[in-house]
Design an enzyme around this catalytic site. Sequence first.
Site, PDB file in Angstrom:
ATOM      1  N   LYS A   1       1.259  -5.529  -2.031  1.00 58.69           N
ATOM      2  CA  LYS A   1       1.930  -4.653  -1.057  1.00 58.69           C
ATOM      3  C   LYS A   1       3.423  -4.964  -1.012  1.00 58.69           C
ATOM      4  O   LYS A   1       4.266  -4.056  -1.017  1.00 58.69           O
ATOM      5  CB  LYS A   1       1.349  -4.870   0.348  1.00 58.69           C
ATOM      6  CG  LYS A   1      -0.049  -4.313   0.552  1.00 58.69           C
ATOM      7  CD  LYS A   1      -0.447  -4.476   2.024  1.00 58.69           C
ATOM      8  CE  LYS A   1      -1.922  -4.270   2.250  1.00 58.69           C
ATOM      9  NZ  LYS A   1      -2.370  -4.579   3.591  1.00 58.69           N
TER      10      LYS A   1
ATOM     11  N   GLU B   1     -13.725  -8.707  -0.447  1.00 58.57           N
ATOM     12  CA  GLU B   1     -12.557  -9.014   0.374  1.00 58.57           C
ATOM     13  C   GLU B   1     -12.890 -10.191   1.308  1.00 58.57           C
ATOM     14  O   GLU B   1     -12.007 -10.917   1.740  1.00 58.57           O
ATOM     15  CB  GLU B   1     -12.120  -7.773   1.192  1.00 58.57           C
ATOM     16  CG  GLU B   1     -10.643  -7.788   1.531  1.00 58.57           C
ATOM     17  CD  GLU B   1     -10.137  -6.492   2.184  1.00 58.57           C
ATOM     18  OE1 GLU B   1     -10.552  -6.188   3.320  1.00 58.57           O
ATOM     19  OE2 GLU B   1      -9.313  -5.793   1.568  1.00 58.57           O
TER      20      GLU B   1
ATOM     21  N   LYS C   1      -6.329   0.372  11.477  1.00 64.99           N
ATOM     22  CA  LYS C   1      -6.336  -0.727  12.443  1.00 64.99           C
ATOM     23  C   LYS C   1      -4.908  -1.093  12.830  1.00 64.99           C
ATOM     24  O   LYS C   1      -4.574  -1.224  13.993  1.00 64.99           O
ATOM     25  CB  LYS C   1      -7.063  -1.933  11.829  1.00 64.99           C
ATOM     26  CG  LYS C   1      -7.134  -3.132  12.740  1.00 64.99           C
ATOM     27  CD  LYS C   1      -7.971  -4.246  12.159  1.00 64.99           C
ATOM     28  CE  LYS C   1      -7.761  -5.509  12.985  1.00 64.99           C
ATOM     29  NZ  LYS C   1      -8.490  -6.663  12.488  1.00 64.99           N
TER      30      LYS C   1
ATOM     31  N   GLU D   1      -0.272   3.697   2.606  1.00 62.71           N
ATOM     32  CA  GLU D   1      -1.029   4.844   2.086  1.00 62.71           C
ATOM     33  C   GLU D   1      -1.398   5.790   3.230  1.00 62.71           C
ATOM     34  O   GLU D   1      -1.220   7.008   3.141  1.00 62.71           O
ATOM     35  CB  GLU D   1      -2.333   4.380   1.417  1.00 62.71           C
ATOM     36  CG  GLU D   1      -2.162   3.623   0.121  1.00 62.71           C
ATOM     37  CD  GLU D   1      -2.107   2.120   0.320  1.00 62.71           C
ATOM     38  OE1 GLU D   1      -1.617   1.673   1.396  1.00 62.71           O
ATOM     39  OE2 GLU D   1      -2.520   1.396  -0.593  1.00 62.71           O
TER      40      GLU D   1
ATOM     41  N   GLY E   1     -11.167  -5.075   9.597  1.00 67.98           N
ATOM     42  CA  GLY E   1     -11.191  -3.717   9.047  1.00 67.98           C
ATOM     43  C   GLY E   1     -12.509  -3.403   8.354  1.00 67.98           C
ATOM     44  O   GLY E   1     -13.109  -2.348   8.559  1.00 67.98           O
ATOM     45  N   ARG E   2     -12.992  -4.327   7.523  1.00 70.28           N
ATOM     46  CA  ARG E   2     -14.221  -4.053   6.748  1.00 70.28           C
ATOM     47  C   ARG E   2     -15.482  -4.198   7.597  1.00 70.28           C
ATOM     48  O   ARG E   2     -16.590  -4.023   7.093  1.00 70.28           O
ATOM     49  CB  ARG E   2     -14.258  -4.932   5.502  1.00 70.28           C
ATOM     50  CG  ARG E   2     -14.121  -6.422   5.768  1.00 70.28           C
ATOM     51  CD  ARG E   2     -13.863  -7.189   4.471  1.00 70.28           C
ATOM     52  NE  ARG E   2     -13.580  -8.600   4.696  1.00 70.28           N
ATOM     53  CZ  ARG E   2     -12.379  -9.104   4.935  1.00 70.28           C
ATOM     54  NH1 ARG E   2     -11.333  -8.317   5.013  1.00 70.28           N
ATOM     55  NH2 ARG E   2     -12.215 -10.402   5.105  1.00 70.28           N
TER      56      ARG E   2
ATOM     57  N   HIS F   1     -29.519   5.402 -17.245  1.00 76.47           N
ATOM     58  CA  HIS F   1     -29.086   6.086 -18.466  1.00 76.47           C
ATOM     59  C   HIS F   1     -27.641   5.739 -18.809  1.00 76.47           C
ATOM     60  O   HIS F   1     -27.003   6.451 -19.590  1.00 76.47           O
ATOM     61  CB  HIS F   1     -29.263   7.598 -18.298  1.00 76.47           C
ATOM     62  CG  HIS F   1     -30.698   7.956 -18.051  1.00 76.47           C
ATOM     63  ND1 HIS F   1     -31.573   8.236 -19.074  1.00 76.47           N
ATOM     64  CD2 HIS F   1     -31.426   7.994 -16.904  1.00 76.47           C
ATOM     65  CE1 HIS F   1     -32.779   8.479 -18.557  1.00 76.47           C
ATOM     66  NE2 HIS F   1     -32.709   8.334 -17.246  1.00 76.47           N
TER      67      HIS F   1
HETATM   68  O1  F6P Z   1      -5.146  -4.043   2.425  1.00 74.83           O
HETATM   69  C1  F6P Z   1      -6.378  -4.458   2.889  1.00 74.83           C
HETATM   70  C2  F6P Z   1      -6.622  -3.944   4.264  1.00 74.83           C
HETATM   71  O2  F6P Z   1      -5.907  -4.685   5.174  1.00 74.83           O
HETATM   72  C3  F6P Z   1      -8.106  -3.948   4.580  1.00 74.83           C
HETATM   73  O3  F6P Z   1      -8.567  -5.180   4.999  1.00 74.83           O
HETATM   74  C4  F6P Z   1      -8.177  -2.870   5.601  1.00 74.83           C
HETATM   75  O4  F6P Z   1      -9.495  -2.430   5.788  1.00 74.83           O
HETATM   76  C5  F6P Z   1      -7.285  -1.838   4.969  1.00 74.83           C
HETATM   77  O5  F6P Z   1      -6.242  -2.583   4.406  1.00 74.83           O
HETATM   78  C6  F6P Z   1      -6.743  -0.785   5.885  1.00 74.83           C
HETATM   79  O6  F6P Z   1      -6.036  -1.334   6.945  1.00 74.83           O
HETATM   80  P1  F6P Z   1      -5.678  -0.494   8.243  1.00 74.83           P
HETATM   81  O7  F6P Z   1      -6.950  -0.074   8.874  1.00 74.83           O
HETATM   82  O8  F6P Z   1      -4.876  -1.408   9.106  1.00 74.83           O
HETATM   83  O9  F6P Z   1      -4.883   0.698   7.806  1.00 74.83           O
END
Ligand code: F6P
Length: 546
Positions: free
Chosen positions: A511, A352, A206, A212, A266-267, A383
């Site tokens: 972060k 979240e 987003k 990452e 995002g979620r 199990h």
């Molecule tokens: O760190 C949490 C977050 O902001 C989530 O809410 C989001 O889904 C995820 O990181 C990834 O964010 P992006 O889509 O901006 O890379």
Amino acid sequence: MAKSVRKAGFEALGKLKKSMEGQPMRLLFAEDPNRFQRFSASGADILLDYSKNRIDEDVMAALFDLARAAGVEERRTQMCEGEHINITENRAVMHMALRYQGDRPVDVDGKNVMPDVRSVLTAIESYSNAVRNGDIRGHGGEQITDVVNIGIGGSDLGPVMVTLALAPYTRPDLRAHYVSNVDGAHIHDTLKGLDPAKTLFIIASKTFTTDETMTNAHSARKWLAGALGEDAVPNHFAAVSTNIEACAKFGIREDRIFGFWDWVGGRYSVWSAIGLPVAMAVGYDNFAKFLAGADAMDRHFLESPLEKNLPVIMGLLGVWYRNAWGFSTHAVLPYDQRLSRFPAYLQQQDMESNGKSVTLSGKSVGWSTGPIVWGEPGTNGQHAFYQLIHQGTDVIPCDFLIAAQPHESLPPHHDKLVANVLAQSEALMLGKTEDEVVAELKEQGLDKAKIKELAPHKVFPGNRPSNTLFYKQLTPEILGSLVALYEHKVFVQGVIWNVNSYDQWGVELGKQLAKALLPKVQGEEGGEGHDSSTQGLLKFYRANKG
Ligand code: F6P
């Protein structure tokens, strides 16, 4: 004022809890042959059986009163009308627009967003179709066989979960892979065995700044350019983001950038262009059905009275257990192997969203908020951890999910699966009394002393709550409805707890600190200024990093 409404509601629930303590569910079922009819409801082709909960008519009435008093209906209207209910980020919350099937305008900040929403969907349709049918190929003219989505959180969990869930709709010659973790093992193991000439990367973020994702994106680019040359990059990368400028800067062709908007969290973004890898894997038509299923649940949520409203009922039951009984976790147990990532997806969606401890006005909440959400598919969980659910000291409300029809014709697998899910909710509800255990052991011929020794271990307390969600088959439509059901459940709970379900400031501190620690981890700076634990760990790392 708002706080006192909630406090009063929670107090009323507390009193009802006391009266329910003396009425185990097995008794309530014995007394009322219509309990299932009384406490079940359907919407968007999903049956919710919530009769195996510690409830009666009075409890449900108090919960619906609380929902009304807390303003669930008003906030629902505000959300639909594009009000900035995400107050800390000053944003509307409009993911429902992404799957809206009607033809009315949907305004956000004075603009009808539907033309933009539909034009991105059309772009996804033509791009995914072209990749699937070979009109769009790799740089050297090879057909794409592997799509690697690089994203994390909402840019990963939704597409991963949906791709797995809709496996019967995928093609063996076009595989979707997902890389999320900054741990190099993830991208390394994913790319191992892939042919760069036949691989397409989708960078999904987003913000297009998430460390990452950008780290993985650069490694992917290096891998591809190393094999095919820099020139090949534009033919092997696409991007999904609200940050179009940053995508272009990364070198993605303009016609391979698929946008979405800041009013999509995002979620809550699997319905947007973030669903591109899903469309690649299962075909756009199935992705469109997934959206239509979510819209069907939206209609149900927006139009049904609270008393018949699945997300409202499930949200309220969660509030009942969290605030009156103090149960801190909630298990989601799909009897569907293909929903194996559904609990992980819901962890982000729920935790979240409602893992907050201040109210909308920034005051400390005076009550418990979001539960810990967890789960695994049945029957595997039976199990492993079900022992604790049946006989542990914590009570864990459970959601069981099951389809009436499997996708495979493999008798007797599905009947056995169904027998197991029914058995679990029945066992949790009924339990087994000491008298029943003693009678059973007697029948097995055990002597008195052995019975005395064994009986306490074999007693099941019972009265353990669960919901069962039953649907015909795990189709794209049903999956869309299920996901939307949980989204709205989380919304209802967020309103009752008076928190902002649409921000996530709690992820920021880690972060910031990781950024500050990186040069120290890399040995460019000393560890001064950190606590002794962090310094000790840094020292160990530097000494052992090789
Ligand atoms: O760190 C949490 C977050 O902001 C989530 O809410 C989001 O889904 C995820 O990181 C990834 O964010 P992006 O889509 O901006 O890379």
